[in-house]
Enzyme design. Structure first.
Site, PDB file in Angstrom:
ATOM      1  N   CYS A 170       0.836  -1.199   0.000  1.00 29.71           N
ATOM      2  CA  CYS A 170       0.000   0.000   0.000  1.00 29.71           C
ATOM      3  C   CYS A 170       0.876   1.257   0.000  1.00 29.71           C
ATOM      4  CB  CYS A 170      -0.981  -0.030   1.172  1.00 29.71           C
ATOM      5  SG  CYS A 170      -2.347   1.161   1.001  1.00 29.71           S
ATOM      6  N   HIS A 222      -3.741  -4.770  -0.489  1.00 31.08           N
ATOM      7  CA  HIS A 222      -3.374  -5.400   0.774  1.00 31.08           C
ATOM      8  C   HIS A 222      -3.436  -6.918   0.619  1.00 31.08           C
ATOM      9  CE1 HIS A 222      -3.318  -1.867   3.499  1.00 31.08           C
ATOM     10  NE2 HIS A 222      -4.142  -1.361   2.585  1.00 31.08           N
ATOM     11  N   GLU A 276      -2.596  -9.150   2.710  1.00 27.08           N
ATOM     12  CA  GLU A 276      -3.039  -9.756   3.967  1.00 27.08           C
ATOM     13  C   GLU A 276      -4.550  -9.726   4.124  1.00 27.08           C
ATOM     14  OE1 GLU A 276      -2.699  -5.388   5.045  1.00 27.08           O
ATOM     15  OE2 GLU A 276      -1.753  -6.798   3.656  1.00 27.08           O
TER      16      GLU A 276
END
Length: 207
Positions: A79, A187, A189
């Site tokens: 990001c 992202h 994750e």
């Protein structure tokens, strides 16, 4: 060990948990020496570019990031961590635009999405179109959906740096890859199995 740089910006524990879920050792740290000793390094981040660069400098991490990248060890920006790798960002505050210097690892600028029908920031799932063959996207299908939260995008001077692109009002660079340095605007994750595959790929890269 994978070091996740903590410079007071964003929720970093979710990144560490994703690596740990995959069976890899990851540590969130604000200690420059631990980052220097790590086998792999992740630079995450959310929020304003200017304040984040200031926080990175205060934490003593700017020279450390440059050292790690120069050493050839695998490095991943996430990001804002992608945006900080570039030379300059133009942040819009009301009717004014301010310029902030980045790490300057790669030539290019960070720009705000143009005003229009689509909402800014972009929040939610969107597709990535793969632009180069990179080990970061091993077993990732072209057109995969990943999760984004951002108002700004990078515009590399050298288009060959682009690893993937995404369409949101415009076609923009949503990931880069060059030698040992990788970075993505989304992202991983928070991107389900696709994101976990990308993190696994990074964790298994040879230094």
């Amino acid at each position: 060990m994978i070091a996740i740089i903590d410079y007071g910006v964003g929720n970093l524990r979710s990144v560490a948990k994703a690596f740990e879920f995959l069976g890899f050792s990851a540590q969130v740290t604000s200690d420059p020496e631990l980052v220097r000793e790590a086998e792999r390094v992740v630079l995450p981040g959310v929020g304003a570019f200017g304040k984040s660069m200031e926080s990175l400098e205060k934490a003593g991490m700017v020279p450390v990031v440059r050292e790690v990248i120069a050493s050839g060890r695998p490095f991943l920006g996430i990001c804002l961590g992608l945006q900080l790798l570039f030379e300059e960002s133009f942040e819009v505050f009301g009717n004014e635009t301010s310029s902030f210097k980045g790490l300057g690892i790669f030539p290019g600028r960070v720009l705000r999405f143009p005003a229009g029908e689509l909402k800014v920031p972009q929040i939610g799932w969107n597709q990535i179109q793969l632009a180069q063959d990179t080990p970061l996207f091993h077993k990732v299908q072209d057109g995969s959906f990943v999760y984004f939260v951002h108002s700004y995008y990078v515009k590399p001077t050298d288009p060959r740096l682009t690893a993937c692109e995404t369409h949101y009002a415009i076609d923009y660079c949503s990931g880069i890859a060059r030698e040992n340095v990788f970075a993505v605007q989304f992202h991983p994750e928070k991107s389900s199995q696709v994101g976990l595959q990308i993190l696994r790929n990074f964790a298994e890269l040879r230094g």
